[in-house]
Write a protein that holds these residues in place. Structure first.
Motif, PDB file in Angstrom:
ATOM      1  N   VAL A 400       0.840  -1.204   0.000  1.00  0.00           N
ATOM      2  CA  VAL A 400       0.000   0.000   0.000  1.00  0.00           C
ATOM      3  C   VAL A 400       0.876   1.255   0.000  1.00  0.00           C
ATOM      4  N   LEU A 401       1.834   1.307   0.925  1.00  0.00           N
ATOM      5  CA  LEU A 401       2.697   2.487   1.017  1.00  0.00           C
ATOM      6  C   LEU A 401       3.560   2.646  -0.232  1.00  0.00           C
ATOM      7  N   LEU A 402       4.034   1.550  -0.784  1.00  0.00           N
ATOM      8  CA  LEU A 402       4.821   1.632  -2.020  1.00  0.00           C
ATOM      9  C   LEU A 402       3.997   2.265  -3.138  1.00  0.00           C
ATOM     10  N   ASN A 403       2.744   1.853  -3.267  1.00  0.00           N
ATOM     11  CA  ASN A 403       1.899   2.401  -4.326  1.00  0.00           C
ATOM     12  C   ASN A 403       1.603   3.875  -4.096  1.00  0.00           C
ATOM     13  N   VAL A 404       1.240   4.227  -2.855  1.00  0.00           N
ATOM     14  CA  VAL A 404       0.876   5.616  -2.579  1.00  0.00           C
ATOM     15  C   VAL A 404       2.089   6.536  -2.735  1.00  0.00           C
ATOM     16  N   ILE A 405       3.234   6.136  -2.168  1.00  0.00           N
ATOM     17  CA  ILE A 405       4.427   6.981  -2.273  1.00  0.00           C
ATOM     18  C   ILE A 405       4.923   7.033  -3.715  1.00  0.00           C
ATOM     19  N   SER A 406       4.821   5.925  -4.447  1.00  0.00           N
ATOM     20  CA  SER A 406       5.209   5.925  -5.864  1.00  0.00           C
ATOM     21  C   SER A 406       4.367   6.912  -6.664  1.00  0.00           C
ATOM     22  N   GLY A 463       0.884   4.317 -16.600  1.00  0.00           N
ATOM     23  CA  GLY A 463       0.261   3.707 -15.425  1.00  0.00           C
ATOM     24  C   GLY A 463      -0.883   2.802 -15.830  1.00  0.00           C
ATOM     25  N   THR A 464      -1.289   1.918 -14.921  1.00  0.00           N
ATOM     26  CA  THR A 464      -2.370   0.963 -15.209  1.00  0.00           C
ATOM     27  C   THR A 464      -3.689   1.341 -14.560  1.00  0.00           C
ATOM     28  N   GLY A 465      -3.668   2.226 -13.568  1.00  0.00           N
ATOM     29  CA  GLY A 465      -4.893   2.540 -12.845  1.00  0.00           C
ATOM     30  C   GLY A 465      -5.290   1.472 -11.850  1.00  0.00           C
ATOM     31  N   LEU A 466      -4.325   0.625 -11.448  1.00  0.00           N
ATOM     32  CA  LEU A 466      -4.620  -0.456 -10.504  1.00  0.00           C
ATOM     33  C   LEU A 466      -4.095  -0.175  -9.099  1.00  0.00           C
ATOM     34  N   GLY A 467      -3.070   0.662  -8.989  1.00  0.00           N
ATOM     35  CA  GLY A 467      -2.385   0.824  -7.706  1.00  0.00           C
ATOM     36  C   GLY A 467      -3.288   1.238  -6.571  1.00  0.00           C
ATOM     37  N   LEU A 468      -4.052   2.330  -6.745  1.00  0.00           N
ATOM     38  CA  LEU A 468      -4.908   2.812  -5.663  1.00  0.00           C
ATOM     39  C   LEU A 468      -6.098   1.886  -5.430  1.00  0.00           C
ATOM     40  N   ALA A 469      -6.565   1.206  -6.480  1.00  0.00           N
ATOM     41  CA  ALA A 469      -7.648   0.233  -6.295  1.00  0.00           C
ATOM     42  C   ALA A 469      -7.187  -0.903  -5.389  1.00  0.00           C
ATOM     43  N   ILE A 470      -5.946  -1.344  -5.580  1.00  0.00           N
ATOM     44  CA  ILE A 470      -5.384  -2.391  -4.718  1.00  0.00           C
ATOM     45  C   ILE A 470      -5.237  -1.866  -3.291  1.00  0.00           C
ATOM     46  N   CYS A 471      -4.766  -0.619  -3.160  1.00  0.00           N
ATOM     47  CA  CYS A 471      -4.621  -0.020  -1.822  1.00  0.00           C
ATOM     48  C   CYS A 471      -5.956  -0.004  -1.095  1.00  0.00           C
ATOM     49  N   LYS A 472      -7.019   0.388  -1.795  1.00  0.00           N
ATOM     50  CA  LYS A 472      -8.338   0.468  -1.166  1.00  0.00           C
ATOM     51  C   LYS A 472      -8.792  -0.905  -0.685  1.00  0.00           C
ATOM     52  N   SER A 473      -8.606  -1.936  -1.518  1.00  0.00           N
ATOM     53  CA  SER A 473      -9.031  -3.286  -1.140  1.00  0.00           C
ATOM     54  C   SER A 473      -8.255  -3.784   0.074  1.00  0.00           C
ATOM     55  N   ILE A 474      -6.943  -3.536   0.101  1.00  0.00           N
ATOM     56  CA  ILE A 474      -6.125  -4.012   1.219  1.00  0.00           C
ATOM     57  C   ILE A 474      -6.476  -3.276   2.507  1.00  0.00           C
ATOM     58  N   VAL A 475      -6.600  -1.950   2.419  1.00  0.00           N
ATOM     59  CA  VAL A 475      -6.913  -1.156   3.615  1.00  0.00           C
ATOM     60  C   VAL A 475      -8.292  -1.533   4.164  1.00  0.00           C
ATOM     61  N   GLU A 476      -9.281  -1.682   3.293  1.00  0.00           N
ATOM     62  CA  GLU A 476     -10.625  -2.056   3.754  1.00  0.00           C
ATOM     63  C   GLU A 476     -10.635  -3.467   4.320  1.00  0.00           C
ATOM     64  N   ALA A 477      -9.790  -4.357   3.798  1.00  0.00           N
ATOM     65  CA  ALA A 477      -9.683  -5.707   4.367  1.00  0.00           C
ATOM     66  C   ALA A 477      -9.161  -5.650   5.794  1.00  0.00           C
ATOM     67  N   HIS A 478      -8.399  -4.614   6.116  1.00  0.00           N
ATOM     68  CA  HIS A 478      -7.902  -4.415   7.481  1.00  0.00           C
ATOM     69  C   HIS A 478      -8.932  -3.707   8.365  1.00  0.00           C
ATOM     70  N   GLY A 479     -10.092  -3.377   7.806  1.00  0.00           N
ATOM     71  CA  GLY A 479     -11.094  -2.645   8.578  1.00  0.00           C
ATOM     72  C   GLY A 479     -10.861  -1.149   8.581  1.00  0.00           C
TER      73      GLY A 479
END
Length: 504
Positions: A400-406, A463-479
């Motif tokens: 998540v942090l790699l995608n956001v900082i990238s 870019g692919t437009g996938l990075g932040l979508a993945i971040c959202k799924s991972i963060v929401e999986a953590h509650g």
């Protein structure tokens, strides 16, 4: 067998009618001196009306005839004889019978109309109740169970629904309570196959299998026959069947529309998933053909230079080429990680391996992997010294942090500042990444977390437009939650804020 009130009232109705006339005769005989013959004859109309309303024409005509006999025998001179002293009483008897018959017919007709209205009201109520039950149901098995049980409760009969399998053979999919043995009869499946193939009703009261104790109705819409509704109607008399068939057909039409709706919804879901899969496949191919080409070209160029220019490059140049190679490999690794992460999310295979971690460790690992990509950008890290450990999947949160900082590096100019802040906010950890890029339009701040979405301002940047979508799924999986906002200090840029729970 049932006995309809309209034509064939049972013996009890005649007995009650006779008793009514006997009691009325005793009453009139006891108060004979208070009534003249005209009044007495009119009072004998009451048993006729009562019988017509209660049981129909038969008992009412019986009441009229018995009333004339009682009136003649007990009240018309000479009393206690069926003879009459005055022949004009014969005309009175005839007029009485005509009036009584006409009154009985009218009363019976009104009663029939009232009963028909009650049946229509009951049918409408049954249809309305079924429509309310099945409107919000999206699961086919649950829908079928609700339909058969409602039909069973409404008609007080066993009910079952047969649907065709993939080979087109009818199979029992749902049946009402205590109807398992009846529904499993092979004869139902044979008849259901014929009914479905011909889209024609069959069973008791119809042209086909009219003597059967069951009724099979196709569940058909304009497009197709979805299945067959079977109802055990028993040995009900044929005169009752037209009305019963009408209500069963109305229920089956409603059920067919509901089944069609659920099937179409399922097909729409499949089509949507297929479209998403195709979109993902296209994105993967685009990524492989475009996003991977740049770092591959960088790696190949650097390695080729090292091999071919062994005597040309000095130690400093070699180091520069190796750093370039590592940066390209890191970029490829991050891209492939994003692609595989989205595949895991889409397939439901993502699993969290939560451990108690210090957020400073996760931030440190992410920054160490990106230090070669900063290109003169300044990273400021401000962490609350009293931050507690957080339950999270360290590997996924690093991604998540790699995608956001990238993204912050990609969309901000060289020499700008990227700031990371982490603090405790009640029972949650708040982590923000702030850049000095061009910012995100208000209308795009939610959409950037959708798969494949690229804003108009950034479409020229790879870019692919996938990075932040993945971040959202991972963060929401953590509650937790992740949002994008504008900076609040009046400067240009974007703030990506993560909020994570401090307890599991």
């Amino acid at each position: 067998m049932e006995t309809p009130k309209k034509e064939h009232a049972n013996w009890q109705s005649y007995g009650v009618t006779a008793l009514f006339i006997v009691l009325l005769t005793i009453f009139l005989k006891g108060f004979e001196f208070f009534f003249d013959l005209v009044n007495i004859s009119l009072l004998y109309i009451f048993p006729v009306l009562f019988s017509a309303v209660r049981w129909g024409r038969g008992p009412s005509f019986f009441a009229a005839g018995l009333g004339v006999l009682a009136f003649d025998f007990f009240f018309v001179p000479p009393q206690f004889s069926l003879t009459v002293a005055d022949l004009r009483y014969i005309l009175t008897f005839i007029v009485f019978l005509c009036v009584a018959g006409l009154t009985a017919s009218l009363a019976s007709k009104l009663m029939d109309q009232f009963q028909q209205a009650q049946k229509k009201e009951a049918n409408t109520a049954a249809l309305y109740a079924l429509s309310r039950k099945i409107t919000a149901i999206s699961d086919l098995d649950m829908l079928l169970k609700q339909i058969v049980q409602h039909v069973s409760d409404t008609l007080d009969a066993k009910a079952a629904i047969m649907l065709p399998n993939q080979e087109g053979v009818q199979e029992v999919e749902a049946y009402s309570k205590n109807s398992g043995d009846w529904a499993s009869d092979e004869a139902h499946l044979t008849i259901a196959g014929w009914v479905s193939h011909n889209n024609t009703i069959a069973g008791r009261g119809t042209r086909r299998l009219s003597e059967s104790s069951d009724l099979h109705v196709p569940l058909a819409t304009d497009q197709q026959v979805h299945g067959v509704l079977a109802v055990q109607v028993g040995d009900r008399v044929m005169s009752d069947m037209p009305e019963l068939i009408r209500i069963i057909e109305a229920l089956s039409d409603l059920a067919a529309v509901a089944i069609s709706r659920v099937k179409l919804a399922d097909e729409a879901k499949v089509a949507q998933l297929t479209a998403e899969s195709e979109k993902l496949r296209t994105a993967l191919l685009d990524s492989l053909s475009h996003e991977l080409r740049t770092p591959l070209a960088t790696i190949i160029g650097s390695v080729t230079g090292l091999l071919d220019g062994e005597d040309v490059f000095g130690p400093e140049d070699r180091r520069e080429l190796l750093l370039t190679t590592r940066e390209g490999a890191t970029r490829m690794n991050r891209l492939v990680g994003n692609l595989l992460g989205m595949v895991r999310i889409e397939s439901g295979m993502m699993r969290l391996n939560k451990m108690w971690c210090g957020i400073e460790d996760v931030v440190g690992v992410a920054l160490s992997q990106l230090k070669d990509s900063l290109q003169n950008r300044v990273v400021s890290v401000v962490l609350d010294p009293d931050l507690p450990s957080v339950p999270l999947d360290e590997v996924l949160m690093e991604q998540v942090l790699l995608n956001v900082i990238s993204n912050a590096i990609k969309y901000s100019p060289e020499g700008s500042e990227i700031r990371l802040n982490a603090e405790q906010n009640g029972k949650r950890l708040r982590l923000s990444i702030t850049d000095e890029g061009g910012g995100i339009p208000p209308g795009d701040r939610e959409r950037i977390f959708e798969k494949f979405y690229r804003g108009d301002r950034t479409k020229h940047i790879p870019g692919t437009g996938l990075g932040l979508a993945i971040c959202k799924s991972i963060v929401e999986a953590h509650g937790g939650s992740i949002t994008a906002n504008a900076r609040t200090d009046g400067r240009q840029g974007t703030v990506i804020e993560l909020s994570l729970p401090l307890s599991q």
